[in-house]
Design a protein around this motif. Structure first.
Motif, PDB file in Angstrom:
ATOM      1  N   LYS A 170       0.860  -1.170   0.000  1.00 47.27           N
ATOM      2  CA  LYS A 170       0.000   0.000   0.000  1.00 47.27           C
ATOM      3  C   LYS A 170       0.902   1.227   0.000  1.00 47.27           C
ATOM      4  O   LYS A 170       2.000   1.207   0.564  1.00 47.27           O
ATOM      5  N   THR A 171       0.448   2.293  -0.621  1.00 43.14           N
ATOM      6  CA  THR A 171       1.216   3.530  -0.633  1.00 43.14           C
ATOM      7  C   THR A 171       1.330   4.075   0.789  1.00 43.14           C
ATOM      8  O   THR A 171       0.373   4.031   1.551  1.00 43.14           O
ATOM      9  N   GLY A 172       2.509   4.559   1.143  1.00 41.62           N
ATOM     10  CA  GLY A 172       2.693   5.145   2.472  1.00 41.62           C
ATOM     11  C   GLY A 172       4.106   4.970   2.981  1.00 41.62           C
ATOM     12  O   GLY A 172       5.011   4.588   2.241  1.00 41.62           O
ATOM     13  N   THR A 173       4.283   5.231   4.268  1.00 47.16           N
ATOM     14  CA  THR A 173       5.590   5.117   4.908  1.00 47.16           C
ATOM     15  C   THR A 173       5.692   3.795   5.639  1.00 47.16           C
ATOM     16  O   THR A 173       4.780   3.399   6.352  1.00 47.16           O
ATOM     17  N   ILE A 174       6.824   3.132   5.441  1.00 49.53           N
ATOM     18  CA  ILE A 174       7.066   1.835   6.078  1.00 49.53           C
ATOM     19  C   ILE A 174       8.163   2.015   7.120  1.00 49.53           C
ATOM     20  O   ILE A 174       9.247   2.517   6.802  1.00 49.53           O
ATOM     21  N   PRO A 175       7.900   1.612   8.370  1.00 51.88           N
ATOM     22  CA  PRO A 175       8.936   1.750   9.403  1.00 51.88           C
ATOM     23  C   PRO A 175      10.047   0.716   9.219  1.00 51.88           C
ATOM     24  O   PRO A 175       9.779  -0.464   8.993  1.00 51.88           O
ATOM     25  N   VAL A 176      11.285   1.189   9.282  1.00 47.07           N
ATOM     26  CA  VAL A 176      12.456   0.309   9.179  1.00 47.07           C
ATOM     27  C   VAL A 176      13.453   0.691  10.272  1.00 47.07           C
ATOM     28  O   VAL A 176      13.413   1.793  10.803  1.00 47.07           O
ATOM     29  N   ARG A 177      14.329  -0.238  10.576  1.00 45.31           N
ATOM     30  CA  ARG A 177      15.364   0.014  11.571  1.00 45.31           C
ATOM     31  C   ARG A 177      16.700   0.169  10.850  1.00 45.31           C
ATOM     32  O   ARG A 177      17.108  -0.726  10.105  1.00 45.31           O
ATOM     33  N   LEU A 178      17.345   1.318  11.062  1.00 45.14           N
ATOM     34  CA  LEU A 178      18.641   1.565  10.434  1.00 45.14           C
ATOM     35  C   LEU A 178      19.633   0.474  10.821  1.00 45.14           C
ATOM     36  O   LEU A 178      19.658   0.019  11.959  1.00 45.14           O
ATOM     37  N   SER A 189       1.250   1.848 -10.444  1.00 43.63           N
ATOM     38  CA  SER A 189       2.440   2.031  -9.622  1.00 43.63           C
ATOM     39  C   SER A 189       2.030   2.412  -8.207  1.00 43.63           C
ATOM     40  O   SER A 189       0.963   2.977  -7.988  1.00 43.63           O
ATOM     41  N   LYS A 190       2.884   2.067  -7.264  1.00 42.92           N
ATOM     42  CA  LYS A 190       2.686   2.414  -5.853  1.00 42.92           C
ATOM     43  C   LYS A 190       4.022   2.916  -5.316  1.00 42.92           C
ATOM     44  O   LYS A 190       5.060   2.323  -5.580  1.00 42.92           O
ATOM     45  N   ILE A 191       3.961   3.985  -4.549  1.00 44.57           N
ATOM     46  CA  ILE A 191       5.162   4.563  -3.952  1.00 44.57           C
ATOM     47  C   ILE A 191       5.146   4.301  -2.455  1.00 44.57           C
ATOM     48  O   ILE A 191       4.146   4.544  -1.785  1.00 44.57           O
ATOM     49  N   VAL A 192       6.279   3.809  -1.966  1.00 46.47           N
ATOM     50  CA  VAL A 192       6.459   3.661  -0.534  1.00 46.47           C
ATOM     51  C   VAL A 192       7.724   4.421  -0.138  1.00 46.47           C
ATOM     52  O   VAL A 192       8.639   4.591  -0.937  1.00 46.47           O
ATOM     53  N   VAL A 193       7.732   4.891   1.093  1.00 42.29           N
ATOM     54  CA  VAL A 193       8.866   5.624   1.638  1.00 42.29           C
ATOM     55  C   VAL A 193       9.302   4.896   2.899  1.00 42.29           C
ATOM     56  O   VAL A 193       8.461   4.461   3.693  1.00 42.29           O
ATOM     57  N   LEU A 194      10.600   4.738   3.068  1.00 43.19           N
ATOM     58  CA  LEU A 194      11.096   4.128   4.289  1.00 43.19           C
ATOM     59  C   LEU A 194      11.282   5.214   5.338  1.00 43.19           C
ATOM     60  O   LEU A 194      11.837   6.276   5.056  1.00 43.19           O
ATOM     61  N   GLY A 195      10.809   4.937   6.531  1.00 48.44           N
ATOM     62  CA  GLY A 195      10.944   5.882   7.645  1.00 48.44           C
ATOM     63  C   GLY A 195      11.561   5.176   8.830  1.00 48.44           C
ATOM     64  O   GLY A 195      11.301   4.003   9.058  1.00 48.44           O
TER      65      GLY A 195
END
Length: 150
Positions: A43-51, A137-143
């Motif tokens: 789904k389009t949106g921000t995905i939480p990730v751990r550096l 297309s779908k855009i996701v951003v890593l946060g």
């Protein structure tokens, strides 16, 4: 063809005439079933990730086109191919895979980060699916997980 001259030069020009024929018909207009491809995940949106951790995200699409060999699915980062932005392979696309579930045909391609780094955050990672019937297309951003929890 028409030509004209300027001191020291001769220019030739050509005009292309395009004829468009429109056929009008009367009666009810019926829309055929939409066969454009559709991305079902992510789904389009921000995905939480751990550096510092590895990370994997899959893009799953339903091509909805009769000839399965004409479907393609791929990832972009900030409108650039993954291989161009990450030439050393820290981030790379998996191979395209397909499967059938509940009578529907799906294709998928994963994006794998060997290690998530600060420059990966806030980039637009775009999954694209294309068939002769259209594209989606779908855009996701890593946060950062830490920033998202506050």
């Amino acid at each position: 063809m028409k030509s004209f001259a300027l001191p020291g030069s001769i220019f030739c020009g050509c005009v292309l005439l395009v004829v468009v024929q429109v056929t009008m018909c009367s009666g009810a207009i019926t829309k055929s079933a939409d066969k454009s491809p559709r991305i079902v995940m992510p789904k389009t949106g921000t995905i939480p990730v751990r550096l510092g951790n590895n990370f994997n995200i899959s893009c799953v699409a339903e091509p909805r086109f009769a000839d399965k060999s004409f479907s393609i699915i791929y990832w972009l980062v900030n409108n650039t191919f993954i291989e161009t932005t990450y030439p050393h392979g820290r981030v790379k696309e998996g191979t395209e895979r397909s499967y059938t579930e509940n009578g529907k045909y799906y294709i998928m391609r994963s994006l794998t980060f060997a290690k998530v780094t600060q420059p990966d955050l806030n980039c637009n990672f775009t999954c694209v699916v294309i068939t002769p019937a259209g594209q989606d297309s779908k855009i996701v951003v890593l946060g950062s997980e830490l920033k998202l929890k506050t």
